[in-house]
Design an enzyme around this catalytic site. Structure first.
Site, PDB file in Angstrom:
ATOM      1  N   HIS A 150       0.781  -1.244   0.000  1.00 22.69           N
ATOM      2  CA  HIS A 150       0.000   0.000   0.000  1.00 22.69           C
ATOM      3  C   HIS A 150       0.813   1.295   0.000  1.00 22.69           C
ATOM      4  CE1 HIS A 150      -3.252  -2.711   0.658  1.00 22.69           C
ATOM      5  NE2 HIS A 150      -4.070  -1.900   1.260  1.00 22.69           N
ATOM      6  N   GLY A 199      -0.813  -2.353  -5.874  1.00 23.99           N
ATOM      7  CA  GLY A 199      -1.714  -3.457  -5.529  1.00 23.99           C
ATOM      8  C   GLY A 199      -3.074  -2.927  -5.112  1.00 23.99           C
ATOM      9  N   HIS A 200      -3.088  -1.783  -4.443  1.00 24.15           N
ATOM     10  CA  HIS A 200      -4.358  -1.113  -4.101  1.00 24.15           C
ATOM     11  C   HIS A 200      -4.374   0.212  -4.833  1.00 24.15           C
ATOM     12  CE1 HIS A 200      -7.772   0.570  -2.166  1.00 24.15           C
ATOM     13  NE2 HIS A 200      -7.821  -0.299  -1.179  1.00 24.15           N
ATOM     14  N   HIS A 258     -11.360  -7.119  -5.448  1.00 24.55           N
ATOM     15  CA  HIS A 258     -11.569  -6.250  -4.284  1.00 24.55           C
ATOM     16  C   HIS A 258     -12.336  -5.000  -4.733  1.00 24.55           C
ATOM     17  CE1 HIS A 258     -10.434  -3.311  -1.161  1.00 24.55           C
ATOM     18  NE2 HIS A 258     -10.316  -4.380  -0.366  1.00 24.55           N
ATOM     19  N   GLU A 310     -13.148  -9.096   0.301  1.00 25.56           N
ATOM     20  CA  GLU A 310     -13.889  -7.819   0.238  1.00 25.56           C
ATOM     21  C   GLU A 310     -14.249  -7.522  -1.226  1.00 25.56           C
ATOM     22  OE1 GLU A 310     -12.091  -5.347   3.866  1.00 25.56           O
ATOM     23  OE2 GLU A 310     -10.704  -5.441   2.190  1.00 25.56           O
ATOM     24  N   GLU A 326     -18.992  -2.744   1.572  1.00 25.23           N
ATOM     25  CA  GLU A 326     -18.180  -1.860   2.416  1.00 25.23           C
ATOM     26  C   GLU A 326     -18.530  -0.392   2.166  1.00 25.23           C
ATOM     27  OE1 GLU A 326     -13.955  -2.589   2.167  1.00 25.23           O
ATOM     28  OE2 GLU A 326     -13.509  -0.618   3.046  1.00 25.23           O
ATOM     29  N   CYS A 328     -16.660   2.093   2.150  1.00 28.59           N
ATOM     30  CA  CYS A 328     -15.690   2.690   1.205  1.00 28.59           C
ATOM     31  C   CYS A 328     -16.058   2.376  -0.246  1.00 28.59           C
ATOM     32  CB  CYS A 328     -14.288   2.152   1.452  1.00 28.59           C
ATOM     33  SG  CYS A 328     -13.468   2.879   2.874  1.00 28.59           S
ATOM     34  N   CYS A 394     -10.458   2.407   7.404  1.00 28.35           N
ATOM     35  CA  CYS A 394     -10.568   3.090   6.114  1.00 28.35           C
ATOM     36  C   CYS A 394     -11.887   3.846   5.967  1.00 28.35           C
ATOM     37  CB  CYS A 394     -10.415   2.079   4.987  1.00 28.35           C
ATOM     38  SG  CYS A 394     -11.430   0.599   5.163  1.00 28.35           S
ATOM     39  N   CYS A 395     -12.988   3.237   6.499  1.00 28.34           N
ATOM     40  CA  CYS A 395     -14.307   3.816   6.209  1.00 28.34           C
ATOM     41  C   CYS A 395     -14.587   5.152   6.917  1.00 28.34           C
ATOM     42  CB  CYS A 395     -15.412   2.811   6.532  1.00 28.34           C
ATOM     43  SG  CYS A 395     -15.288   1.253   5.650  1.00 28.34           S
TER      44      CYS A 395
HETATM   45  O1  FUB Z   1      -6.636  -1.897   2.154  1.00 26.73           O
HETATM   46  C1  FUB Z   1      -7.039  -0.554   2.405  1.00 26.73           C
HETATM   47  C2  FUB Z   1      -8.500  -0.517   2.702  1.00 26.73           C
HETATM   48  O2  FUB Z   1      -8.770  -1.328   3.841  1.00 26.73           O
HETATM   49  C3  FUB Z   1      -9.383  -1.079   1.633  1.00 26.73           C
HETATM   50  O3  FUB Z   1      -9.763  -0.162   0.675  1.00 26.73           O
HETATM   51  C4  FUB Z   1     -10.538  -1.596   2.393  1.00 26.73           C
HETATM   52  O4  FUB Z   1     -11.318  -2.504   1.676  1.00 26.73           O
HETATM   53  C5  FUB Z   1      -9.865  -2.200   3.590  1.00 26.73           C
HETATM   54  O5  FUB Z   1      -9.357  -3.454   3.292  1.00 26.73           O
HETATM   55 ZN    ZN Z   2     -13.519   1.061   4.210  1.00 23.57          ZN
END
Ligand code: FUB
Ligand code: ZN
Length: 633
Positions: A150, A199-200, A258, A310, A326, A328, A394-395
């Site tokens: 990340h 990766g994200h 994801h 997720e 989620e 997010c 995160c949310c």
């Molecule tokens: O991995 C970062 C954040 O945490 C993701 O966007 C969410 O789904 C949670 O896994």
């Molecule tokens: Zn979140």
């Protein structure tokens, strides 16, 4: 026909390669120029600046997320604490604080943001690198595991927060940090350097925003290369659908893996299209949007069916009580739909944006503004409750940054006029393409009532088009100008253009009738034989607290039910409830059986009052069963 950027800016988009598209035709109304005018704005679109944002700052301090920056700066001796991507929570909070200051100046919040910024600045290395996890003993591991760690995700959130800070405050203090980090990314991953992809996803849209703020097209090129580096052979980030790395993005025709990652990726791609006009990217986005819209989205706008990974499930795989959905991911859907809307002004994107916002996003936040859902199920036995914070948080700051920026989503301008996307009581000062400006005042009790009155006040009489969004759910909209009915009939799911020379005091009244609608789900979902209730943009549910002595999972709805609506200012922060007579099924005979012959005579039933509340407001009273999809009697 329109090109845009994220909603909260007063700079025009810089188009590098217009490919025949009009240049910067569609611009969000700057955040500071929009002011919500209803103190009791329901349902809760207006962030509680005094509660949500400061309470989140306390969590950042209590969980040592901020201390990680002090540590990285060498100011405290302590171990890194928390998850390796905790920096992103700080940046999301800073973004929320910046947008909040743009509409509600607040000295205490400004001081909190200044402190956080100082800590972030102090933690940056001399070469521009910044990630508090990869310092000291982990410095040698930098950029060694882009798939899992990340770093680019955190970098993206820093960039977005810095752009927000710049646009909201005019200060370039944070922007300078972002530029140094982005230059470090360019030096590391630019042409001829280390091939990279996150990766994200997240950094792609952030880089495009930084390009818009600075005009430096290296950032746009880097965003495009991160996007283009997915799906390579051999793969750069694992090659899995989970990471959206099994196929090149331009060949992907569905949303997969994801959910937050998938939808942040589409945001980045839409931002690149906005700047380059690239047809192949746009085609992929259209295909993915159609798959999401028609096969993989909850009726609440929630995204991501599976706990495992997720992730999005298969087409029509949309379980109710095991919905991941989620918060997010619903936020990401709002962000993506906004970008798609800005590309071509097509109201279907505004419809999905509104659905996700009023339902799948708002359910993520408690009525007191201090507790959050991570998952947003559509059925529950009374165990799922909002939490004040999470280890993986995160949310909470994500919902804060979205709501703090929400005034920027209400309206935009184009070369021919003004577009109203979301209806909420507000006053906006909009800039017209001829250099003049106009104030647009919106009075409404939407979403409880579909009457919307707009009062215009241009500096001088001005010819422009007022584009009013007609939601797809509204079959019978009508419009009056200065009290006189407009003959043309507005089309549901389109914008209704009102073309004239406007002068101060002109009023437009839009009437959007809001009958209660029973929605059925595609037969391949788990909801065959069930319906849900929709009124206006709101999806409703039934909850135990309104049905003492009754298990709402035993309630059924007659298809011909007559509905009454009742405004309840005393309930759940002020809601309109839906009332009818339901059917209560007696579960006698099922006590010791999980299955039985289907021809067993039906259980006894009796009529009982049924009350439905907006889905976003559930789980704010005593715990108990809830469901969105109700069996038809
Ligand atoms: O991995 C970062 C954040 O945490 C993701 O966007 C969410 O789904 C949670 O896994
Ligand atoms: Zn979140």
């Amino acid at each position: 026909m329109v090109i845009s950027q994220s909603p909260i800016t007063d700079n025009g988009a810089v188009v590098v390669n217009t490919s025949g598209r009009p240049n910067a035709a569609h611009r969000p109304v700057p955040l500071g120029a929009v002011r919500f005018t209803d103190e009791f704005l329901a349902p809760r679109l207006r962030i509680n600046h005094d509660v949500t944002i400061p309470s989140q700052f306390a969590h950042l301090e209590d969980t040592n997320r901020l201390r990680n920056f002090q540590r990285a700066a060498g100011d405290v001796e302590a171990p890194f604490e928390g998850i390796y991507f905790n920096d992103s929570d700080v940046y999301k909070w800073m973004e929320a604080a910046a947008w909040s200051l743009a509409t509600e100046p607040d000295a205490a919040l400004q001081a909190m943001l200044d402190d956080a910024l100082q800590e972030v600045k102090d933690a940056q290395d001399s070469d521009g690198y910044l990630n508090t996890y990869f310092t000291f003993e982990r410095a040698a591991e930098r950029y060694s595991n882009l798939r899992d760690m990340h770093e680019l995700y955190c970098a993206g959130h820093l960039l977005q927060a810095a752009v927000a800070h710049h646009r909201a405050t005019g200060s370039s203090a944070f922007l300078q940090v972002a530029i140094r980090l982005a230059d470090h990314l360019w030096d590391t991953f630019g042409p001829g350097k280390q091939p990279g992809a996150p990766g994200h996803e997240e950094v792609e849209m952030a880089l495009v925003e930084l390009f818009r703020d600075t005009g430096d097209d290296r950032y746009l090129r880097l965003a495009d290369s991160f996007l283009s580096n997915r799906g390579l052979k051999p793969p750069l980030v694992g090659g899995s659908p989970y990471h959206q790395d099994h196929l090149p993005f331009r060949e992907l025709n569905h949303v997969t893996g994801h959910a937050v990652r998938a939808l942040y990726l589409t945001c980045g791609a839409a931002d690149v299209v906005a700047e380059t006009g690239e047809a192949a990217l746009l085609n992929a986005l259209e295909a993915q949007w159609s798959n999401f819209h028609a096969k993989r989205q909850y009726v609440t706008g929630g995204a991501g069916a599976r706990y495992e990974g997720e992730a999005f499930g298969d087409d029509y795989e949309l379980p109710n009580d095991r919905a991941y959905a989620e918060t997010c991911a619903a936020i990401a859907s709002v962000m993506w739909n906004w970008r798609m809307l800005a590309l071509d002004g097509d109201a279907r994107f505004a419809d999905d944006l509104e659905t996700a916002l009023y339902n799948g996003v708002l359910s993520g936040l408690s009525l007191d503004g201090q507790a959050y859902f991570y998952q947003n199920p559509l059925a529950d036995r009374g165990h799922h409750r909002r939490q004040p914070w999470f280890g993986c948080a995160c949310c909470p700051p994500n919902i804060a940054r979205l709501l703090a920026s929400l005034p920027g989503y209400l309206a935009s301008t184009s070369e021919d006029g003004v577009w109203i996307h979301l209806y909420a009581a507000n006053e906006s000062r909009v800039s017209l393409s001829d250099g003049n400006s106009a104030t647009v005042t919106v009075q409404t009790e939407y979403p409880w009532d579909g009457e919307v009155t707009l009062t215009l006040a241009p500096e001088q009489p001005a010819p422009f088009v007022l584009h009013l969004r007609i939601p797809a759910w509204c079959a019978d909209a009508s419009v009056r100008v200065n009290g006189e009915p407009v003959e043309a009939h507005p089309t549901p799911g389109d914008y209704f253009p009102l073309r004239r020379t406007w002068k101060t005091g002109d009023t437009v009244t839009l009437t959007l009738p809001m009958p209660v609608t029973l929605l059925a789900a595609h037969p391949h979902t788990a909801n065959t034989g069930r319906v849900t209730l929709r009124r206006g943009p709101l999806v409703y549910c039934i909850e135990a607290a309104d049905h003492p002595g009754v298990d709402v999972w035993d309630l059924q709805l007659p298809a011909s039910a007559e509905w009454a609506t009742e405004a309840r200012p005393d309930l759940l922060g002020g809601v309109t409830v839906l009332k009818t007579t339901g059917i209560l099924c007696d579960l006698q005979g099922w006590d010791d059986a999980l299955y039985r012959p289907a021809h067993t005579p039906p259980a006894q039933t009796r009529e009982t009052p049924l009350t439905a509340i907006p889905y976003y407001a559930w789980a704010n009273r005593d715990p108990g069963p809830m469901q969105v999809w109700i069996p038809l009697a």
